[in-house]
Design an enzyme around this catalytic site. Structure first.
Site, PDB file in Angstrom:
ATOM      1  N   ASP A  63       0.817  -1.208   0.000  1.00 62.66           N
ATOM      2  CA  ASP A  63       0.000   0.000   0.000  1.00 62.66           C
ATOM      3  C   ASP A  63       0.853   1.262   0.000  1.00 62.66           C
ATOM      4  O   ASP A  63       0.487   2.266  -0.615  1.00 62.66           O
ATOM      5  CB  ASP A  63      -0.933   0.002   1.215  1.00 62.66           C
ATOM      6  CG  ASP A  63      -2.076  -0.992   1.068  1.00 62.66           C
ATOM      7  OD1 ASP A  63      -2.311  -1.455  -0.067  1.00 62.66           O
ATOM      8  OD2 ASP A  63      -2.733  -1.299   2.079  1.00 62.66           O
ATOM      9  N   GLY A  64       1.998   1.226   0.682  1.00 63.42           N
ATOM     10  CA  GLY A  64       2.861   2.402   0.719  1.00 63.42           C
ATOM     11  C   GLY A  64       3.342   2.808  -0.661  1.00 63.42           C
ATOM     12  O   GLY A  64       3.381   3.999  -0.994  1.00 63.42           O
ATOM     13  N   ASN A 131      -5.799   7.852   1.650  1.00 61.01           N
ATOM     14  CA  ASN A 131      -6.145   7.112   2.866  1.00 61.01           C
ATOM     15  C   ASN A 131      -6.564   8.032   4.003  1.00 61.01           C
ATOM     16  O   ASN A 131      -7.703   7.988   4.442  1.00 61.01           O
ATOM     17  CB  ASN A 131      -4.979   6.225   3.319  1.00 61.01           C
ATOM     18  CG  ASN A 131      -5.069   4.815   2.798  1.00 61.01           C
ATOM     19  OD1 ASN A 131      -5.971   4.499   2.016  1.00 61.01           O
ATOM     20  ND2 ASN A 131      -4.158   3.955   3.215  1.00 61.01           N
ATOM     21  N   GLU A 132      -5.637   8.853   4.501  1.00 57.07           N
ATOM     22  CA  GLU A 132      -5.975   9.657   5.671  1.00 57.07           C
ATOM     23  C   GLU A 132      -5.009  10.802   5.895  1.00 57.07           C
ATOM     24  O   GLU A 132      -3.874  10.801   5.403  1.00 57.07           O
ATOM     25  CB  GLU A 132      -6.011   8.796   6.938  1.00 57.07           C
ATOM     26  CG  GLU A 132      -4.668   8.391   7.505  1.00 57.07           C
ATOM     27  CD  GLU A 132      -4.057   7.168   6.887  1.00 57.07           C
ATOM     28  OE1 GLU A 132      -2.887   7.285   6.450  1.00 57.07           O
ATOM     29  OE2 GLU A 132      -4.707   6.117   6.822  1.00 57.07           O
ATOM     30  N   LYS A 142       1.908  13.754  25.006  1.00 50.85           N
ATOM     31  CA  LYS A 142       1.126  14.948  25.283  1.00 50.85           C
ATOM     32  C   LYS A 142      -0.187  14.883  24.503  1.00 50.85           C
ATOM     33  O   LYS A 142      -0.208  14.518  23.335  1.00 50.85           O
ATOM     34  CB  LYS A 142       1.892  16.217  24.888  1.00 50.85           C
ATOM     35  CG  LYS A 142       3.178  16.443  25.678  1.00 50.85           C
ATOM     36  CD  LYS A 142       2.880  16.764  27.136  1.00 50.85           C
ATOM     37  CE  LYS A 142       4.171  17.082  27.887  1.00 50.85           C
ATOM     38  NZ  LYS A 142       3.914  17.391  29.314  1.00 50.85           N
ATOM     39  N   ASP A 161      -4.843  11.777  21.941  1.00 53.47           N
ATOM     40  CA  ASP A 161      -3.459  11.750  21.462  1.00 53.47           C
ATOM     41  C   ASP A 161      -3.341  12.306  20.045  1.00 53.47           C
ATOM     42  O   ASP A 161      -2.255  12.691  19.613  1.00 53.47           O
ATOM     43  CB  ASP A 161      -2.917  10.321  21.481  1.00 53.47           C
ATOM     44  CG  ASP A 161      -2.645   9.825  22.892  1.00 53.47           C
ATOM     45  OD1 ASP A 161      -2.709  10.645  23.831  1.00 53.47           O
ATOM     46  OD2 ASP A 161      -2.387   8.620  23.057  1.00 53.47           O
ATOM     47  N   ALA A 173      -7.226   1.013   6.801  1.00 56.11           N
ATOM     48  CA  ALA A 173      -5.821   1.272   7.132  1.00 56.11           C
ATOM     49  C   ALA A 173      -5.701   1.669   8.600  1.00 56.11           C
ATOM     50  O   ALA A 173      -6.227   0.990   9.479  1.00 56.11           O
ATOM     51  CB  ALA A 173      -5.266   2.335   6.183  1.00 56.11           C
ATOM     52  N   MET A 176      -8.861   1.708  10.872  1.00 55.42           N
ATOM     53  CA  MET A 176      -9.355   0.428  11.372  1.00 55.42           C
ATOM     54  C   MET A 176      -8.580   0.012  12.615  1.00 55.42           C
ATOM     55  O   MET A 176      -9.169  -0.460  13.598  1.00 55.42           O
ATOM     56  CB  MET A 176      -9.238  -0.642  10.283  1.00 55.42           C
ATOM     57  CG  MET A 176      -9.748  -2.017  10.705  1.00 55.42           C
ATOM     58  SD  MET A 176      -9.700  -3.222   9.358  1.00 55.42           S
ATOM     59  CE  MET A 176      -7.920  -3.402   9.132  1.00 55.42           C
TER      60      MET A 176
END
Length: 270
Positions: A63-64, A131-132, A142, A161, A173, A176
């Site tokens: 996928d990368g 994807n995102e 933090k 986070d 990806a 999920m």
């Protein structure tokens, strides 16, 4: 047809597959051009991804590799992925299926379009994501404070986070893994998934892509945006991101695989 061939180069099996695909495509009467990295390993001259003009792209890797190719294409040409990665949700073919694909390849093939996200900070276009987009603090351990606005109305505030804003394609990806649902890629929407939220009431949301989505970072802590795991943008603190449907979708050659059967098969490999 003119075929653009891109391969993962850190895996001998992927390069062997690329060499076989190049030979098979040329024997079938197609013209093959390579990206510079693949050409450096297989021989010949390479063509920059962001300048290439071709009828389709064959991408060999995980996928990368596919995400990186989509990111770099100036014009979204149809892609077929051949899996040489871990799981390969974006790759519709396994290596043993590549030969049959070449034999069936002809002009007029079906194309499936996948929505992408366009991320903006005021007038600055930060990038598009298949994807995102991931917002996280630059300081480990933090938490950040977020406000979510839909069509200009405040819908939720929480500390976490980080936060993921994903496409339906990206729902299989990182989203999920963070507890988000698997979303049919034919649905056009923004999937918001808080990462380790402080309150259990902060849950994933699926929002129509026709709405205006804004994520406000209310924290004084600096944050960064990671797009498809490929590009990183330093955001600083107290910034606002607007997420829109990108003008150009990613395009994939449709080999008529059932999405849910493919997901089930891929998940069984994990």
């Amino acid at each position: 047809m003119k075929c653009f061939l891109v391969s993962r180069i850190d895996m001998p099996g992927a390069l062997d597959c690329a060499s076989r695909m190049k030979t098979a495509l040329e024997r079938a009467g197609h013209t093959v051009v390579l990206d510079p990295d693949t050409a450096s390993m297989l021989g010949g001259s390479g063509h920059s991804i962001n300048k290439v003009s071709a009828d389709m792209a064959v991408v060999i890797g995980g996928d990368g590799t596919i995400l990186r190719t989509v990111q770099q294409l100036h014009e979204q040409i149809p892609i077929i992925g051949i899996n040489h990665g871990e799981v390969g949700f974006l790759a519709d073919l396994e290596p043993e299926e590549a030969g049959a694909f070449v034999r069936s390849l002809a002009p007029g093939f079906d194309v499936e379009e996948r929505m992408r996200l366009s991320l903006w900070n005021e007038e600055d276009h930060l990038g598009d994501a298949l994807n995102e987009g991931l917002i996280v603090t630059t300081r480990p351990a933090k938490m950040l404070r977020f406000s979510i606005l839909v069509d200009g109305r405040l819908t939720e505030q929480f500390r976490s986070d980080g936060i993921l804003v994903s496409t339906p394609t990206g729902s299989t990806a990182y989203a999920m893994s963070a507890g988000g649902p698997i979303v049919d890629p034919r649905i056009e929407g923004f999937l918001l998934v808080p990462l380790a939220p402080y309150l259990l009431s902060s849950r994933p949301h699926l929002i129509s892509s026709s709405r205006r989505l804004e994520i406000r970072l209310e924290s004084s802590k600096p944050a960064k945006l990671v797009i498809d795991g490929q590009n990183t943008v330093e955001l600083g603190s107290a910034v606002s991101l607007v997420i829109q449907k990108a003008a150009s979708p990613a395009r994939f050659i449709d080999v008529h695989r059932n999405f849910f059967e493919k997901v089930d098969r891929k998940l069984r490999k994990l």
